[in-house]
Design a protein around this motif. Sequence first.
Motif, PDB file in Angstrom:
ATOM      1  N   ALA A  32      -5.532  -1.293  -3.203  1.00 57.60           N
ATOM      2  CA  ALA A  32      -4.447  -0.772  -2.342  1.00 57.60           C
ATOM      3  C   ALA A  32      -4.326   0.746  -2.467  1.00 57.60           C
ATOM      4  CB  ALA A  32      -3.136  -1.449  -2.700  1.00 57.60           C
ATOM      5  N   GLY A  33      -5.282   1.375  -3.202  1.00 54.73           N
ATOM      6  CA  GLY A  33      -5.337   2.842  -3.222  1.00 54.73           C
ATOM      7  C   GLY A  33      -4.763   3.525  -4.444  1.00 54.73           C
ATOM      8  N   ALA A  34      -4.345   2.764  -5.473  1.00 51.37           N
ATOM      9  CA  ALA A  34      -3.771   3.402  -6.673  1.00 51.37           C
ATOM     10  C   ALA A  34      -4.819   4.284  -7.358  1.00 51.37           C
ATOM     11  CB  ALA A  34      -3.267   2.335  -7.635  1.00 51.37           C
ATOM     12  N   LYS A  35      -4.382   5.469  -7.809  1.00 49.44           N
ATOM     13  CA  LYS A  35      -5.283   6.418  -8.465  1.00 49.44           C
ATOM     14  C   LYS A  35      -5.554   5.981  -9.908  1.00 49.44           C
ATOM     15  CE  LYS A  35      -3.750  10.665  -8.858  1.00 49.44           C
ATOM     16  NZ  LYS A  35      -3.299  12.025  -8.488  1.00 49.44           N
ATOM     17  N   GLU A  36      -4.480   5.552 -10.608  1.00 48.73           N
ATOM     18  CA  GLU A  36      -4.593   5.052 -11.988  1.00 48.73           C
ATOM     19  C   GLU A  36      -3.708   3.812 -12.120  1.00 48.73           C
ATOM     20  OE1 GLU A  36      -3.328   8.115 -14.696  1.00 48.73           O
ATOM     21  OE2 GLU A  36      -4.709   9.600 -13.870  1.00 48.73           O
ATOM     22  N   VAL A  37      -4.152   2.876 -12.971  1.00 51.62           N
ATOM     23  CA  VAL A  37      -3.346   1.681 -13.234  1.00 51.62           C
ATOM     24  C   VAL A  37      -3.183   1.531 -14.746  1.00 51.62           C
ATOM     25  CG1 VAL A  37      -3.144  -0.824 -12.975  1.00 51.62           C
ATOM     26  CG2 VAL A  37      -4.197   0.527 -11.152  1.00 51.62           C
ATOM     27  N   HIS A  38      -1.918   1.582 -15.202  1.00 51.42           N
ATOM     28  CA  HIS A  38      -1.616   1.469 -16.632  1.00 51.42           C
ATOM     29  C   HIS A  38      -0.819   0.188 -16.863  1.00 51.42           C
ATOM     30  CE1 HIS A  38      -2.980   5.617 -17.193  1.00 51.42           C
ATOM     31  NE2 HIS A  38      -2.361   5.877 -16.050  1.00 51.42           N
ATOM     32  N   ARG A  90       0.815  -1.214   0.000  1.00 52.96           N
ATOM     33  CA  ARG A  90       0.000   0.000   0.000  1.00 52.96           C
ATOM     34  C   ARG A  90       0.854   1.272   0.000  1.00 52.96           C
ATOM     35  NH1 ARG A  90      -5.269   1.606   0.890  1.00 52.96           N
ATOM     36  NH2 ARG A  90      -6.020  -0.532   1.030  1.00 52.96           N
ATOM     37  N   GLY A  91       1.960   1.252   0.745  1.00 48.80           N
ATOM     38  CA  GLY A  91       2.827   2.429   0.830  1.00 48.80           C
ATOM     39  C   GLY A  91       3.385   2.876  -0.520  1.00 48.80           C
ATOM     40  N   VAL A  92       3.543   1.928  -1.439  1.00 44.44           N
ATOM     41  CA  VAL A  92       4.073   2.230  -2.773  1.00 44.44           C
ATOM     42  C   VAL A  92       2.953   2.716  -3.705  1.00 44.44           C
ATOM     43  CG1 VAL A  92       5.116   1.186  -4.850  1.00 44.44           C
ATOM     44  CG2 VAL A  92       6.003   0.611  -2.586  1.00 44.44           C
ATOM     45  N   LEU A  93       1.733   2.187  -3.508  1.00 47.75           N
ATOM     46  CA  LEU A  93       0.654   2.358  -4.492  1.00 47.75           C
ATOM     47  C   LEU A  93      -0.365   3.437  -4.130  1.00 47.75           C
ATOM     48  CD1 LEU A  93      -0.004  -1.477  -4.921  1.00 47.75           C
ATOM     49  CD2 LEU A  93       1.360  -0.047  -6.442  1.00 47.75           C
ATOM     50  N   ASP A  94      -0.564   3.689  -2.867  1.00 45.85           N
ATOM     51  CA  ASP A  94      -1.667   4.558  -2.410  1.00 45.85           C
ATOM     52  C   ASP A  94      -1.575   5.972  -3.007  1.00 45.85           C
ATOM     53  OD1 ASP A  94      -3.968   5.219  -1.109  1.00 45.85           O
ATOM     54  OD2 ASP A  94      -3.095   5.311   0.905  1.00 45.85           O
ATOM     55  N   GLY A  95      -2.628   6.364  -3.726  1.00 46.83           N
ATOM     56  CA  GLY A  95      -2.700   7.708  -4.305  1.00 46.83           C
ATOM     57  C   GLY A  95      -1.830   7.933  -5.526  1.00 46.83           C
ATOM     58  N   LYS A  96      -1.211   6.879  -6.045  1.00 48.41           N
ATOM     59  CA  LYS A  96      -0.244   7.006  -7.147  1.00 48.41           C
ATOM     60  C   LYS A  96      -0.848   6.614  -8.505  1.00 48.41           C
ATOM     61  CE  LYS A  96       3.346   7.918  -4.436  1.00 48.41           C
ATOM     62  NZ  LYS A  96       4.009   6.844  -3.759  1.00 48.41           N
ATOM     63  N   ARG A  97      -0.253   7.196  -9.552  1.00 44.76           N
ATOM     64  CA  ARG A  97      -0.523   6.738 -10.920  1.00 44.76           C
ATOM     65  C   ARG A  97       0.537   5.673 -11.217  1.00 44.76           C
ATOM     66  NH1 ARG A  97       0.266  12.378 -13.779  1.00 44.76           N
ATOM     67  NH2 ARG A  97       2.026  12.193 -12.354  1.00 44.76           N
ATOM     68  N   VAL A  98       0.079   4.444 -11.418  1.00 44.80           N
ATOM     69  CA  VAL A  98       0.996   3.292 -11.431  1.00 44.80           C
ATOM     70  C   VAL A  98       1.078   2.671 -12.830  1.00 44.80           C
ATOM     71  CG1 VAL A  98       1.476   1.021 -10.414  1.00 44.80           C
ATOM     72  CG2 VAL A  98       0.353   2.789  -9.040  1.00 44.80           C
ATOM     73  N   VAL A  99       2.302   2.440 -13.300  1.00 45.72           N
ATOM     74  CA  VAL A  99       2.515   1.611 -14.498  1.00 45.72           C
ATOM     75  C   VAL A  99       2.893   0.216 -14.016  1.00 45.72           C
ATOM     76  CG1 VAL A  99       4.101   1.116 -16.419  1.00 45.72           C
ATOM     77  CG2 VAL A  99       3.125   3.393 -16.175  1.00 45.72           C
ATOM     78  N   VAL A 100       2.150  -0.792 -14.479  1.00 47.04           N
ATOM     79  CA  VAL A 100       2.419  -2.188 -14.113  1.00 47.04           C
ATOM     80  C   VAL A 100       2.950  -2.906 -15.344  1.00 47.04           C
ATOM     81  CG1 VAL A 100       1.479  -4.281 -13.075  1.00 47.04           C
ATOM     82  CG2 VAL A 100       0.360  -2.094 -12.664  1.00 47.04           C
TER      83      VAL A 100
END
Length: 430
Positions: free
Chosen positions: A300-306, A269-279
């Motif tokens: 886990a709180g990610a704002k966007e998942v790409h 969660r600490g890495v993903l929360d509120g973040k725009r994430v590229v997977v």
Amino acid sequence: MAIGHVRYSTAGSSMLKNVQPFVAGYRFGSVGVAHNGNLVNYRTLRAMLEDNGSIFNTSSDTEVVLHLIAISKARPFFLRIVDACEKLEGAYSMVFVTEDKLVAVRDPYGFRPLVMGRRTNGAVVFASETCALDLIEATYEREVNPGEVLVVDKKDGVQSLCLLPHPEPKQCIFEHIYFALPNSVVFGRSVYESRHVFGEILATEAPVDCDVVIAVPDSGVVAALGYAAKAGVPFQQGLIRSHYVGRTFIEPSQKIRDFGVKLKLSPVRGVLDGKRVVVVDDSIVRGTTSSKIVRLIKEAGAKEVHMRIASPPIIGSCYYGVDTPSAEELISNRMSVEEIREFIGCDSLAFLPFDSLQKMLASDSQKFCYACFSGKYPVMPKEVKVKKVGDFLDDGLNGPMDSIDGGWVRGPKNIDVEKEIDPLYQQSKI
């Protein structure tokens, strides 16, 4: 002398009796074999051998090789192997052991890797991957060439023989995308470097504004590092993988696969929360694992998942030793990229472009097999696919023998399976 085999069931179910190496006694002594690959004419060969009185103990395609060696009239032993291999079609990297010889052989197209190394005491070693040589402090010498037979014994050392006229090699590109460990050199190329470049290409050709780049461990890690380096965005461990769970894409039922994803991956969660994430992941097969991963990351709180996939879309089933499902189950065969994006629930989705992959391989690009991406098969499957849909789960056979046939799936649509092997096709419950 010894041979060993790491079980990965593609032909024949996952029963104990199908575990290799297979050892058989025949009129000239005993012989053991371990095989990586898949024979596309297995059922035809098996039917021919059974018509002539052969008795089979397993449902694995490897067993036909022992029968073909036993009935061969050729002398000496390695010529019986050559004789047998001339009848095989498809992918095979094999090692044999007899009382006094170790033999390695690779099919004329070189679909699956096979390398030779030497230990400091002079012992000759063969392996599917160079990283296996590092473990036993052996030095990599060279690949076993497509269509080559290497015979090792005390008297003559290593003898090389050309097995069959070999066309242009068609090495499996999936070894570089998914199968091989990053610290291996496969088909003369570093797997780590290949995957890093795949990630760089994705960052160049499918950029997106993001705060963090994460990988689907473990096979997506190196491509994610390449993406992050090229995009100038930090790479973080946003998913932690449990190393005590097997692969999910070959689990026999969807329910088990779904639960397997949760057991296997935990979001940070600490890495993903509120973040725009590229997977970054290596491939999408059925799409079900990807949709679970996207949901885990969003929960886990990610704002966007790409999602960025370090391979082209898989549209064709593999007949050469990769345990992919039938074409009907492959999501890229049924849906467009946008439809897949909707299905898995991410904000954007991009695959490695096929032409960029070929460009990156440069002059070697013609030497690879891309059948799973293009549907163009170097050795055309002539029969029902040698592959189980939901292997038997235990080490004994439950139910009648014909239930084994009932699990087989059909070859590509442009093959008239019914005409090719009419009686076998009729009895299969496809």
